[in-house]
Design a protein around this motif. Structure first.
Motif, PDB file in Angstrom:
ATOM      1  N   TYR A  35       0.732  -1.049  -0.146  1.00 42.46           N
ATOM      2  CA  TYR A  35       0.062  -0.106  -0.081  1.00 42.46           C
ATOM      3  C   TYR A  35       0.789   1.320   0.039  1.00 42.46           C
ATOM      4  N   ALA A  36       1.952   1.354   0.542  1.00 41.77           N
ATOM      5  CA  ALA A  36       2.679   2.633   0.557  1.00 41.77           C
ATOM      6  C   ALA A  36       2.876   3.380  -0.837  1.00 41.77           C
ATOM      7  N   PRO A  37       3.117   2.678  -1.772  1.00 45.90           N
ATOM      8  CA  PRO A  37       3.251   3.555  -2.947  1.00 45.90           C
ATOM      9  C   PRO A  37       1.935   4.177  -3.605  1.00 45.90           C
ATOM     10  N   HIS A  38       0.704   3.833  -2.862  1.00 47.43           N
ATOM     11  CA  HIS A  38      -0.420   4.118  -3.228  1.00 47.43           C
ATOM     12  C   HIS A  38      -1.182   4.968  -2.252  1.00 47.43           C
ATOM     13  N   LEU A  39      -0.656   5.369  -1.166  1.00 46.70           N
ATOM     14  CA  LEU A  39      -1.165   6.025  -0.131  1.00 46.70           C
ATOM     15  C   LEU A  39      -2.049   7.103  -0.668  1.00 46.70           C
ATOM     16  N   GLY A  40      -3.252   7.248   0.003  1.00 48.33           N
ATOM     17  CA  GLY A  40      -4.401   8.322  -0.356  1.00 48.33           C
ATOM     18  C   GLY A  40      -4.962   8.032  -1.674  1.00 48.33           C
ATOM     19  N   LYS A  41      -4.459   7.043  -2.464  1.00 46.83           N
ATOM     20  CA  LYS A  41      -5.434   6.828  -3.777  1.00 46.83           C
ATOM     21  C   LYS A  41      -6.611   5.814  -3.348  1.00 46.83           C
ATOM     22  N   GLU A  42      -7.460   5.508  -4.336  1.00 44.54           N
ATOM     23  CA  GLU A  42      -8.598   4.891  -4.151  1.00 44.54           C
ATOM     24  C   GLU A  42      -8.170   3.386  -3.571  1.00 44.54           C
ATOM     25  N   GLY A  43      -8.747   2.853  -2.750  1.00 41.62           N
ATOM     26  CA  GLY A  43      -8.576   1.318  -2.331  1.00 41.62           C
ATOM     27  C   GLY A  43      -7.236   1.410  -1.424  1.00 41.62           C
ATOM     28  N   ALA A  44      -6.729   2.501  -1.116  1.00 42.43           N
ATOM     29  CA  ALA A  44      -5.426   2.418  -0.192  1.00 42.43           C
ATOM     30  C   ALA A  44      -5.828   3.383   0.929  1.00 42.43           C
ATOM     31  N   PRO A  45      -4.917   3.172   2.048  1.00 39.96           N
ATOM     32  CA  PRO A  45      -5.064   3.866   3.241  1.00 39.96           C
ATOM     33  C   PRO A  45      -4.634   5.359   3.051  1.00 39.96           C
ATOM     34  N   LYS A  46      -4.553   6.072   3.823  1.00 38.06           N
ATOM     35  CA  LYS A  46      -4.176   7.465   3.725  1.00 38.06           C
ATOM     36  C   LYS A  46      -2.561   7.552   4.557  1.00 38.06           C
ATOM     37  N   ARG A  47      -2.506   6.802   5.441  1.00 33.26           N
ATOM     38  CA  ARG A  47      -1.302   6.694   6.380  1.00 33.26           C
ATOM     39  C   ARG A  47      -1.068   5.330   6.699  1.00 33.26           C
ATOM     40  N   MET A  48       0.277   4.985   7.069  1.00 34.95           N
ATOM     41  CA  MET A  48       0.589   3.885   7.579  1.00 34.95           C
ATOM     42  C   MET A  48       1.626   3.790   8.908  1.00 34.95           C
ATOM     43  N   THR A  49       1.246   3.523  10.015  1.00 31.97           N
ATOM     44  CA  THR A  49       2.089   3.642  11.107  1.00 31.97           C
ATOM     45  C   THR A  49       2.560   2.186  11.523  1.00 31.97           C
ATOM     46  N   LEU A  50       3.808   1.876  11.775  1.00 35.04           N
ATOM     47  CA  LEU A  50       4.198   0.555  12.424  1.00 35.04           C
ATOM     48  C   LEU A  50       5.061   0.695  13.442  1.00 35.04           C
ATOM     49  N   LEU A  51       4.790   0.388  14.733  1.00 28.19           N
ATOM     50  CA  LEU A  51       5.711   0.307  15.849  1.00 28.19           C
ATOM     51  C   LEU A  51       5.969  -1.184  15.979  1.00 28.19           C
ATOM     52  N   VAL A  52       7.283  -1.521  15.871  1.00 32.01           N
ATOM     53  CA  VAL A  52       7.744  -2.856  15.677  1.00 32.01           C
ATOM     54  C   VAL A  52       9.034  -2.910  16.892  1.00 32.01           C
ATOM     55  N   SER A  53       8.794  -4.061  17.487  1.00 33.01           N
ATOM     56  CA  SER A  53       9.977  -4.295  18.462  1.00 33.01           C
ATOM     57  C   SER A  53      10.853  -5.597  18.392  1.00 33.01           C
ATOM     58  N   TYR A  54      12.106  -5.460  18.596  1.00 33.19           N
ATOM     59  CA  TYR A  54      12.957  -6.525  18.117  1.00 33.19           C
ATOM     60  C   TYR A  54      13.756  -6.556  19.466  1.00 33.19           C
ATOM     61  N   ARG A  55      14.321  -7.930  19.928  1.00 27.68           N
ATOM     62  CA  ARG A  55      15.365  -8.179  21.002  1.00 27.68           C
ATOM     63  C   ARG A  55      16.384  -7.102  20.805  1.00 27.68           C
ATOM     64  N   SER A  56      17.354  -7.291  19.764  1.00 24.03           N
ATOM     65  CA  SER A  56      18.562  -6.453  19.530  1.00 24.03           C
ATOM     66  C   SER A  56      18.590  -6.374  17.783  1.00 24.03           C
ATOM     67  N   ARG A  57      19.613  -5.614  17.436  1.00 24.38           N
ATOM     68  CA  ARG A  57      20.036  -5.358  16.101  1.00 24.38           C
ATOM     69  C   ARG A  57      20.166  -6.700  15.359  1.00 24.38           C
ATOM     70  N   ASN A  58      20.604  -7.688  16.265  1.00 20.83           N
ATOM     71  CA  ASN A  58      20.832  -9.103  15.547  1.00 20.83           C
ATOM     72  C   ASN A  58      19.486  -9.723  15.035  1.00 20.83           C
ATOM     73  N   TYR A  59      18.350  -9.055  15.493  1.00 18.90           N
ATOM     74  CA  TYR A  59      16.995  -9.931  15.077  1.00 18.90           C
ATOM     75  C   TYR A  59      16.388  -8.659  14.241  1.00 18.90           C
ATOM     76  N   LEU A  60      16.679  -8.049  13.564  1.00 15.34           N
ATOM     77  CA  LEU A  60      16.164  -6.952  12.722  1.00 15.34           C
ATOM     78  C   LEU A  60      15.384  -7.527  11.332  1.00 15.34           C
ATOM     79  N   ILE A  61      14.276  -8.360  11.687  1.00 13.42           N
ATOM     80  CA  ILE A  61      13.703  -9.062  10.490  1.00 13.42           C
ATOM     81  C   ILE A  61      13.227  -7.944   9.608  1.00 13.42           C
ATOM     82  N   ASN A  62      13.312  -8.009   8.226  1.00 10.80           N
ATOM     83  CA  ASN A  62      12.722  -7.223   7.166  1.00 10.80           C
ATOM     84  C   ASN A  62      13.296  -5.854   7.348  1.00 10.80           C
ATOM     85  N   LEU A  63      13.970  -5.568   7.877  1.00  9.07           N
ATOM     86  CA  LEU A  63      14.657  -3.929   8.080  1.00  9.07           C
ATOM     87  C   LEU A  63      15.014  -3.527   6.824  1.00  9.07           C
ATOM     88  N   ASP A  64      15.687  -4.200   5.927  1.00  8.70           N
ATOM     89  CA  ASP A  64      16.115  -3.972   4.451  1.00  8.70           C
ATOM     90  C   ASP A  64      15.048  -3.549   3.628  1.00  8.70           C
TER      91      ASP A  64
END
Length: 131
Positions: A35-64
């Motif tokens: 959805y991010a490339p389409h924010l505010g367009k028909e069928g997509a949200p206007k905003r997206m917020t993610l709060l994510v917690s990991y144990r440490s930098r060794n566990y950063l899943i999908n950060l890339d």
């Protein structure tokens, strides 16, 4: 994860607010990527917020994947590490709890939002009444 992880623009709020712990970030990564490339367009949200917690930098899943998406206007990604203090690198330190939610001004973040949580049951129960 338990529950629906689908956005329905006809019935859901125009802001997606997501909270994840560890590998629970995976379904939200897909939603943000879709959805991010389409924010505010028909069928997509206007905003997206993610709060994510990991144990440490060794566990950063999908950060890339998430890091470039966080540059898109309307996408906010807040990352906390529960067992490593790396605030000098832009991470928050500590577990996601009500105090952390107050620090990041969760009331504004979750106001008029479709809310999704993908975390262990203990965290889910703790956050359920806060958000």
């Amino acid at each position: 994860p338990i529950g629906k992880f689908c956005y329905f623009p006809e019935s859901d709020e125009p802001h997606l607010a997501m909270v994840a712990a560890g590998s629970g970030v995976t379904p939200f990564t897909s939603m943000i990527r879709e959805y991010a490339p389409h924010l505010g367009k028909e069928g997509a949200p206007k905003r997206m917020t993610l709060l994510v917690s990991y144990r440490s930098r060794n566990y950063l899943i999908n950060l890339d994947t998430l890091h470039p998406l966080s540059k898109i206007p309307g996408v906010r990604i807040v990352t906390t590490l529960s067992r490593e203090n790396a605030t000098d690198l832009g991470f928050l330190f500590g577990r996601i709890n009500e105090e952390m939610l107050n620090i990041i001004k969760y009331q504004q973040m979750f106001q008029s939002a479709a809310k999704y949580v993908s975390a262990v049951n203990e965290m889910y129960q703790q956050l359920f009444h806060s958000i």
